[in-house]
Design an enzyme around this catalytic site. Structure first.
Site, PDB file in Angstrom:
ATOM      1  CB  CYS A  43      -0.922  -0.016   1.223  1.00 29.07           C
ATOM      2  SG  CYS A  43      -1.882   1.489   1.442  1.00 29.07           S
ATOM      3  CB  CYS A  87       0.613   1.309   4.308  1.00 28.59           C
ATOM      4  SG  CYS A  87      -1.143   0.919   4.348  1.00 28.59           S
TER       5      CYS A  87
END
Length: 318
Positions: A80, A83
């Site tokens: 991600c 993230c």
């Protein structure tokens, strides 16, 4: 914790400098003193340098630890991009966790699918605040100062907690966790069959379909057997069931025979009545034996029968 580590680093630097200078400046006769200093320095280093990692990892095996105390938990995935941008900030925030009395943790949803289903993670990254088993979803900005103020100023009190029905320890979320684990297991089996064994994709789907079909049949039969064992039928569980059944069959047979006898009796009565009617009709229609029938007094058969029936009805009325 971060401030304490900085002070410890400065102290260690001073000790190393003083120890090194003393080692090269002292004569041989004072060598044992320098070795004593290095021994004390080693003991100090072993006590302060073994600093535990401030960022904890939560897994399916230890997730119940977050039900006690105060926690800030990040759910992320390595692939991600958002993230990946948050990771440095989250590590800096974790360095302040011990000073604030808060446990900072992270969860890799790719490795822990059960926790992903338990918390119903639909977007990444997702951050939860937990205080003594009460969970709240963090919706603020994602900077270190915002995280610190959210915990230090107790801004989490203004956030509505997650309902107990959807809490991670509820029955519903336990079922969701098991479902996510099962889905991940099926996915790994599919990847193994298609990549390692060389089975085509449609063949993998056929295998899973047949497995699901036979598993459902087996589970259905098992549930039927369990229900029949736990809740047996009353008529079959009664010890005198077959005796009662035999008695009821005999009573039914006797009743049928009685009905047949009654039907036969009614037929006999009807025949007797018909014979009586025919006798009356003959007596009223014909003349006495040996005497000719007088002319002009003979009635047609239909008219005579009506008169006989009418006379019978009058007799029954009287």
């Amino acid at each position: 914790m971060r401030r304490t580590a900085e002070v410890s680093d400065s102290v260690m630097a001073c000790l190393l400098a003083s120890g090194g200078t003393a080692m090269f400046s002292l004569p041989r006769r004072a060598g044992h003193r320098s070795w004593m200093r290095f021994l004390l320095l080693g003991i100090y280093l072993s006590s302060v340098s073994a600093k535990p990692d401030s960022l904890r990892e939560v897994t399916d095996g230890n997730w119940e630890d977050i039900l006690t105390g105060e926690w800030m938990i990040e759910f992320y995935a390595p692939w991600c991009p958002a993230c990946q941008q948050l990771q440095p900030v989250w590590k800096e925030f974790a360095d302040w966790g011990e000073d604030m009395g808060v446990n900072i943790a992270k969860v890799d949803v790719t490795e822990q699918p059960g926790l992903s289903g338990r918390f119903i993670i639909t977007s990444l990254p997702t951050i939860y605040h937990c205080k003594d088993g009460v969970f709240r979803k963090y919706q603020g900005a994602r900077s270190k100062d915002d995280f610190l103020s959210f915990v230090d100023e107790q801004k989490w009190k203004a956030v509505e907690p997650v309902s107990s029905w959807f809490g991670p320890s509820s029955f519903l979320m336990n079922s969701m966790s098991a479902l996510f684990k099962l889905s991940m297991f099926i996915r790994r089996c599919h990847n193994y069959m298609t990549e390692q064994l060389g089975i085509p994709v449609w063949g993998s789907y056929v295998i899973f379909g047949l497995t699901t079909l036979f598993s459902g049949l087996a589970l259905g039969l098992l549930l039927v057997f369990i229900a029949d064992f736990v809740f047996p039928s009353r008529r079959f569980s009664s010890p005198d069931y077959y005796q009662k059944k035999q008695t009821m069959d005999q009573a039914r047979l006797i009743q049928q025979q009685d009905d047949d006898h009654e039907a036969d009796g009614e037929e006999d009565d009807d025949e007797e009545e018909e014979d009586d009617d025919s006798d009356v009709w003959r007596r009223r229609r014909g003349s006495p034996e040996g005497r000719p029938e007088p002319k002009g007094q003979a009635f047609p058969d239909e008219a005579l029968r009506k008169r006989v029936v009418g006379n019978r009805e009058e007799e029954e009325d009287t």
